[in-house]
Motif scaffolding. Structure first.
Motif, mmCIF file in Angstrom:
data_model
loop_
_atom_site.group_PDB
_atom_site.id
_atom_site.type_symbol
_atom_site.label_atom_id
_atom_site.label_comp_id
_atom_site.label_asym_id
_atom_site.label_seq_id
_atom_site.Cartn_x
_atom_site.Cartn_y
_atom_site.Cartn_z
ATOM 1 N N TYR A 251 -43.267 9.753 -53.426
ATOM 2 C CA TYR A 251 -44.803 10.181 -53.564
ATOM 3 C C TYR A 251 -45.085 11.392 -52.574
ATOM 4 O O TYR A 251 -45.818 12.318 -52.713
ATOM 5 C CB TYR A 251 -45.648 9.074 -53.154
ATOM 6 C CG TYR A 251 -45.593 7.969 -54.200
ATOM 7 C CD1 TYR A 251 -45.360 8.125 -55.627
ATOM 8 C CD2 TYR A 251 -45.919 6.662 -53.694
ATOM 9 C CE1 TYR A 251 -45.278 7.051 -56.518
ATOM 10 C CE2 TYR A 251 -45.626 5.521 -54.589
ATOM 11 C CZ TYR A 251 -45.625 5.898 -55.874
ATOM 12 O OH TYR A 251 -45.548 4.956 -56.870
ATOM 13 N N TRP A 252 -44.490 11.061 -51.261
ATOM 14 C CA TRP A 252 -44.911 12.113 -50.034
ATOM 15 C C TRP A 252 -44.247 13.492 -50.314
ATOM 16 O O TRP A 252 -44.970 14.563 -50.432
ATOM 17 C CB TRP A 252 -43.867 11.782 -48.943
ATOM 18 C CG TRP A 252 -44.492 12.290 -47.500
ATOM 19 C CD1 TRP A 252 -45.414 11.995 -46.614
ATOM 20 C CD2 TRP A 252 -43.992 13.790 -47.164
ATOM 21 N NE1 TRP A 252 -45.429 13.152 -45.635
ATOM 22 C CE2 TRP A 252 -44.461 13.993 -46.044
ATOM 23 C CE3 TRP A 252 -43.048 14.785 -47.631
ATOM 24 C CZ2 TRP A 252 -44.519 15.129 -45.427
ATOM 25 C CZ3 TRP A 252 -43.029 15.795 -46.973
ATOM 26 C CH2 TRP A 252 -43.758 16.098 -45.658
ATOM 27 N N GLN A 297 -35.802 16.043 -46.378
ATOM 28 C CA GLN A 297 -35.341 17.298 -47.175
ATOM 29 C C GLN A 297 -36.688 18.017 -47.806
ATOM 30 O O GLN A 297 -36.718 19.161 -47.768
ATOM 31 C CB GLN A 297 -34.212 16.743 -48.331
ATOM 32 C CG GLN A 297 -33.243 16.465 -47.847
ATOM 33 C CD GLN A 297 -32.345 15.894 -49.092
ATOM 34 O OE1 GLN A 297 -32.175 16.193 -49.939
ATOM 35 N NE2 GLN A 297 -31.442 14.682 -48.697
ATOM 36 N N GLY A 298 -37.471 17.272 -48.171
ATOM 37 C CA GLY A 298 -38.701 17.790 -49.034
ATOM 38 C C GLY A 298 -39.495 18.455 -47.880
ATOM 39 O O GLY A 298 -39.942 19.559 -48.094
ATOM 40 N N ALA A 299 -39.465 17.801 -46.598
ATOM 41 C CA ALA A 299 -40.271 18.588 -45.662
ATOM 42 C C ALA A 299 -39.806 19.962 -45.105
ATOM 43 O O ALA A 299 -40.373 21.005 -45.059
ATOM 44 C CB ALA A 299 -40.489 17.787 -44.412
ATOM 45 N N ILE A 308 -46.520 24.888 -42.589
ATOM 46 C CA ILE A 308 -46.182 24.108 -41.423
ATOM 47 C C ILE A 308 -46.380 22.740 -41.586
ATOM 48 O O ILE A 308 -47.675 22.219 -41.999
ATOM 49 C CB ILE A 308 -47.019 24.531 -40.119
ATOM 50 C CG1 ILE A 308 -46.521 26.072 -39.732
ATOM 51 C CG2 ILE A 308 -46.589 23.839 -38.863
ATOM 52 C CD1 ILE A 308 -47.540 26.744 -38.934
ATOM 53 N N VAL A 309 -45.256 21.879 -41.358
ATOM 54 C CA VAL A 309 -45.524 20.437 -41.436
ATOM 55 C C VAL A 309 -45.557 19.728 -40.107
ATOM 56 O O VAL A 309 -44.643 19.918 -39.253
ATOM 57 C CB VAL A 309 -44.326 19.751 -42.242
ATOM 58 C CG1 VAL A 309 -44.464 18.270 -42.399
ATOM 59 C CG2 VAL A 309 -44.081 20.648 -43.614
ATOM 60 N N THR A 331 -35.432 18.747 -39.552
ATOM 61 C CA THR A 331 -35.134 19.882 -38.633
ATOM 62 C C THR A 331 -36.415 20.891 -38.286
ATOM 63 O O THR A 331 -36.690 21.473 -37.392
ATOM 64 C CB THR A 331 -34.094 20.974 -39.357
ATOM 65 O OG1 THR A 331 -32.762 19.977 -39.508
ATOM 66 C CG2 THR A 331 -33.726 22.024 -38.520
ATOM 67 N N ASN A 332 -37.193 21.262 -39.635
ATOM 68 C CA ASN A 332 -38.314 22.148 -39.444
ATOM 69 C C ASN A 332 -39.705 21.457 -39.586
ATOM 70 O O ASN A 332 -40.679 21.780 -39.896
ATOM 71 C CB ASN A 332 -38.342 23.247 -40.686
ATOM 72 C CG ASN A 332 -37.056 23.798 -40.549
ATOM 73 O OD1 ASN A 332 -36.929 24.639 -39.339
ATOM 74 N ND2 ASN A 332 -36.296 24.281 -41.569
ATOM 75 N N VAL A 333 -39.993 20.279 -39.031
ATOM 76 C CA VAL A 333 -41.067 19.468 -38.914
ATOM 77 C C VAL A 333 -41.454 19.377 -37.375
ATOM 78 O O VAL A 333 -40.644 19.321 -36.632
ATOM 79 C CB VAL A 333 -40.874 17.992 -39.413
ATOM 80 C CG1 VAL A 333 -42.169 17.285 -38.958
ATOM 81 C CG2 VAL A 333 -40.763 17.947 -41.007
#
Length: 529
Positions: A251-252, A297-299, A308-309, A331-333
């Protein structure tokens, strides 16, 4: 606390079925507006991000074929990862391998993957959820002033023009209580969706999102002012408060994809995942490697789209498993931990590093005794990284408004570099508490340096020959041209002795260019007559 169930009580399993390809990719490229809003395309254009295959929708005939299999229930889908989240018996799920377009299946219970040799490890999740200035901040002053966001507000940087997508468990009362009257009266609510119930009712279900949203846009003069009181918002329910199941991860991701489609700039999510009711689905610390878990992965993909998460670090600091979970570990959160009003570490805040040694949390904000609105509109104090996250997300929106030419990576970099422990990060604080006034000063200096090196591009509007006048210290560069949908049209190398580019092959309209050299990058818009 949620009641845990015994593994032996589960007769059905959760899994993801991944597909080989997307036969409809070219159709999407020919008409990107069929899948993405113009604002989403504009965000990509502004940051020089090209469309790619994961922007295209899942092949509908594949979905129909899976739905036609007896005993299979489709719970969610992800175009970014080209998969469906399904539920059914082991044998029914395994039977999907007979479909020619299925690449592989991954069970949420990892022991089933090993036993059945269904490969491509892909982990599940665990959740964490605990629950005189420009403005008269009242008791919220400390959480705003700690980050120097009040100084941004004094300069009229209050999030205007930025869109934040909030992924949470429910927003009970937001449509009726006083702290959000200004939010609705000013048209700042743009819409929402409840992925758990599959309907548009987001103003019920649970209180948690109400409190997190109030940290950003709540407005009660003399009591509570959010860090981005003038941003616009989408509200998404992805958290099922009745159970702990990896479908919430799916869902996220689905909500993040919708946030991208709608053109959101920032995702704020005060949710986290580590353990499930079915303990065979749970994560381990060894899986916190930045891009293993489904939501992580989705983030990470969301970041590649220019968003930007911002995620809560978690509230496990005082437990036997104190480390940051999913998706904050991605990694990118930007993972946000919690401090007290005196800037000292809040003992419940989850710690780093990630299993592969990266600095986590990234930054800190007030999370102990944070000032929020509850569902009746009463201003109260609560504790948890659930609140340091939106305080930070709203601050970033106000900062990004001030320097809109920055891409998402530059914004994150300036925020981290302004933090008080940037040169000496720790497992509790990460890089520490940002100073948004310092971040803004540094960003403006950077932008001014770029301006001093600017190419002069003329004439504009142009009929045929476009001329690039070089700065004195540069002698060569590459220029790329894009259409209004963000699609690359052509590239050309230019140099000091040959600065003219012919646009005779382009029809009349609006185009965008981007110039890259060793020390300068510049973009802009041109009008072709």
């Amino acid at each position: 606390m949620f009641i845990l169930c015994s593994y032996y009580g589960f007769s059905q399993e959760d899994a993801w079925v991944y597909f080989n390809d997307k036969p409809n990719v070219q159709t999407f490229f020919d008409n990107p507006l069929s899948e993405l809003s113009q604002r989403s395309l504009d965000r990509r254009m502004a940051q020089n991000i090209s469309l790619n295959n994961n922007d295209a929708p899942i092949e509908q005939s594949y979905i129909n074929a899976v739905l036609s299999v007896t005993g299979i229930e489709v719970k969610a889908k992800s175009k970014w990862l080209n998969c469906l989240h399904i539920r059914g018996s082991i044998s029914d799920i395994q039977a999907l391998n007979n479909l020619s377009f299925v690449n592989h299946i991954h069970f949420a219970d990892k022991t089933l993957n090993a036993r059945m040799a269904i490969h491509k490890p892909f982990k599940t999740i665990n959740k964490q959820m605990i629950v005189q200035d420009f403005f008269n901040y009242g008791t919220s002053a400390n959480q705003v002033q700690m980050l120097n966001v009040n100084l941004l507000h004094q300069a009229n940087y209050t999030g205007t023009g930025k869109i934040i997508a909030v992924l949470d468990s429910g927003f009970t009362g937001v449509n009726t209580i006083i702290p959000f009257n200004r939010f609705f009266n000013n048209g700042q609510y743009l819409g929402g969706y409840n992925y758990v119930a599959a309907n548009t009712d987001v103003f019920s279900t649970h209180f948690h999102g109400t409190m997190t949203l109030s940290c950003m846009t709540g407005y009660v003069d003399g009591q509570l002012i959010g860090t981005a009181p003038d941003a616009q918002y989408y509200l998404f329910i992805t958290e099922d408060v009745g159970s702990e199941n990896p479908v919430e991860e799916s869902y996220w991701v689905q909500a993040a994809e919708e946030a991208d489609r709608l053109g959101a700039d920032i995702i704020s999510t005060s949710l986290g995942y580590f353990e499930y009711d079915n303990t065979n689905y749970s994560h381990t610390y060894e899986e916190m490697t930045g891009n293993t878990a489904f939501a992580s992965q989705g983030a990470n993909i969301a970041f590649t789209k220019g968003m930007i998460v911002v995620a809560s670090a978690g509230n496990s600091g005082g437990t036997i498993n104190p480390h940051i979970g999913v998706p904050a570990e991605a990694t990118n959160v930007l993972a946000v931990g919690a401090v007290q009003s005196d800037r000292t570490y809040a003992a419940f805040s989850s710690i780093g590093p990630s299993f592969d040694g990266r600095v986590k949390p990234d930054v800190m904000a007030k999370g102990q005794n944070a000032t929020v609105s509850n569902t009746t509109g009463t201003i109260v104090t609560v504790s948890g990284t659930s609140f340091s996250c939106p305080i930070m997300a709203g601050s970033i929106a106000s900062f990004w408004q001030a320097v809109p030419s920055l891409n998402n990576q530059q914004v994150v970099d300036f925020v981290k570099q302004s933090a008080d422990r940037f040169t000496n990060p720790t497992v509790e604080y990460g890089y520490g508490i940002p100073n948004f006034q310092l971040a803004l000063n540094n960003a403006l200096l950077s932008v001014n340096d770029t301006i001093q090196e600017r190419f002069i591009v003329y004439p504009n509007p142009v009929y045929d020959q476009l001329i690039f006048s070089f700065p004195n210290d540069l002698d060569k560069a590459q220029v790329s041209f894009y259409n209004a949908l963000g699609q690359l049209l052509f590239e050309k190398k230019i140099q000091y002795s040959d600065t003219t580019v012919s646009l005779s092959d382009l029809i009349s309209g609006i185009y965008f260019y981007k110039i890259k050299s060793n020390s300068c990058m510049q973009s802009g818009k041109i009008f072709k007559n």
